[in-house]
Design a protein around this motif. Structure first.
Motif, mmCIF file in Angstrom:
data_model
loop_
_atom_site.group_PDB
_atom_site.id
_atom_site.type_symbol
_atom_site.label_atom_id
_atom_site.label_comp_id
_atom_site.label_asym_id
_atom_site.label_seq_id
_atom_site.Cartn_x
_atom_site.Cartn_y
_atom_site.Cartn_z
ATOM 1 N N LYS A 185 1.109 -1.436 -0.022
ATOM 2 C CA LYS A 185 -0.235 -0.137 0.022
ATOM 3 C C LYS A 185 1.094 1.487 -0.051
ATOM 4 N N TYR A 186 2.386 0.753 0.501
ATOM 5 C CA TYR A 186 2.735 2.198 0.038
ATOM 6 C C TYR A 186 3.682 2.456 -0.734
ATOM 7 N N CYS A 187 3.302 1.343 -2.286
ATOM 8 C CA CYS A 187 4.248 1.649 -3.313
ATOM 9 C C CYS A 187 3.412 1.723 -4.098
ATOM 10 N N SER A 188 3.186 3.086 -5.328
ATOM 11 C CA SER A 188 2.291 3.050 -6.570
ATOM 12 C C SER A 188 2.537 2.143 -7.277
ATOM 13 N N ASP A 189 3.898 1.468 -7.390
ATOM 14 C CA ASP A 189 4.436 0.499 -8.808
ATOM 15 C C ASP A 189 4.947 -0.623 -8.402
ATOM 16 N N VAL A 190 3.884 -1.756 -7.742
ATOM 17 C CA VAL A 190 4.808 -2.555 -6.752
ATOM 18 C C VAL A 190 4.424 -4.737 -7.552
ATOM 19 N N ARG A 191 5.057 -5.336 -7.529
ATOM 20 C CA ARG A 191 5.746 -6.564 -7.667
ATOM 21 C C ARG A 191 6.037 -7.533 -6.469
ATOM 22 N N LEU A 192 4.619 -8.307 -5.487
ATOM 23 C CA LEU A 192 5.024 -8.534 -4.895
ATOM 24 C C LEU A 192 4.909 -9.735 -5.046
ATOM 25 N N LYS A 193 6.057 -10.963 -4.618
ATOM 26 C CA LYS A 193 5.938 -11.946 -5.053
ATOM 27 C C LYS A 193 6.828 -12.957 -4.017
ATOM 28 N N LYS A 194 6.036 -14.181 -3.899
ATOM 29 C CA LYS A 194 6.356 -15.124 -2.281
ATOM 30 C C LYS A 194 6.630 -16.237 -2.443
ATOM 31 N N ILE A 195 7.685 -16.841 -2.206
ATOM 32 C CA ILE A 195 7.997 -18.214 -2.394
ATOM 33 C C ILE A 195 7.633 -18.888 -1.573
ATOM 34 N N ARG A 196 6.766 -19.718 -1.635
ATOM 35 C CA ARG A 196 5.958 -20.057 -0.227
ATOM 36 C C ARG A 196 7.484 -20.753 0.697
ATOM 37 N N ASP A 197 7.536 -21.792 -0.026
ATOM 38 C CA ASP A 197 8.535 -22.621 0.766
ATOM 39 C C ASP A 197 10.495 -22.004 0.960
ATOM 40 N N ALA A 198 10.779 -20.870 0.966
ATOM 41 C CA ALA A 198 11.329 -19.860 0.938
ATOM 42 C C ALA A 198 11.122 -19.685 3.009
ATOM 43 N N SER A 199 12.423 -19.132 3.563
ATOM 44 C CA SER A 199 13.102 -18.540 4.795
ATOM 45 C C SER A 199 13.067 -16.945 4.676
ATOM 46 N N HIS A 200 13.304 -16.805 5.640
ATOM 47 C CA HIS A 200 13.256 -14.885 5.941
ATOM 48 C C HIS A 200 14.864 -14.932 5.248
ATOM 49 N N TRP A 201 15.512 -16.090 4.662
ATOM 50 C CA TRP A 201 16.440 -16.028 3.674
ATOM 51 C C TRP A 201 16.328 -16.527 2.186
#
Length: 79
Positions: free
Chosen positions: A44-60
């Motif tokens: 919500k703080y970015c006007s042009d954002v892509r969020l990519k989630k990797i289900r089996d990855a951690s903080h690293w």
């Protein structure tokens, strides 16, 4: 470390400003330190954002899924 130092020194600077440059967020969904809702809320703080989630990855995420991270970054940078 400088991010955390600045966060304490300047806690309210630019909090209400939207980020207007293209942003790529790559998030490891198994992050034990930072919940997935933080990634969703960050958009919500970015006007042009892509969020990519990797289900089996951690903080690293870059260590857990380097091929996927590289793929997402290359795709984003080539747009």
């Amino acid at each position: 470390m400088n991010y955390y130092r600045a966060l304490v020194r300047h806690p309210n600077d630019n909090l209400l400003q939207n980020i207007t440059v293209p942003v790529l967020i790559i998030w490891g969904c198994q992050d034990a330190a930072l919940g997935e809702e933080l990634a969703d809320g960050s958009t919500k703080y970015c006007s042009d954002v892509r969020l990519k989630k990797i289900r089996d990855a951690s903080h690293w995420v870059q260590q857990d899924a380097p091929e996927k991270v590289n793929e997402y970054m290359e795709e984003f940078l080539n747009e």
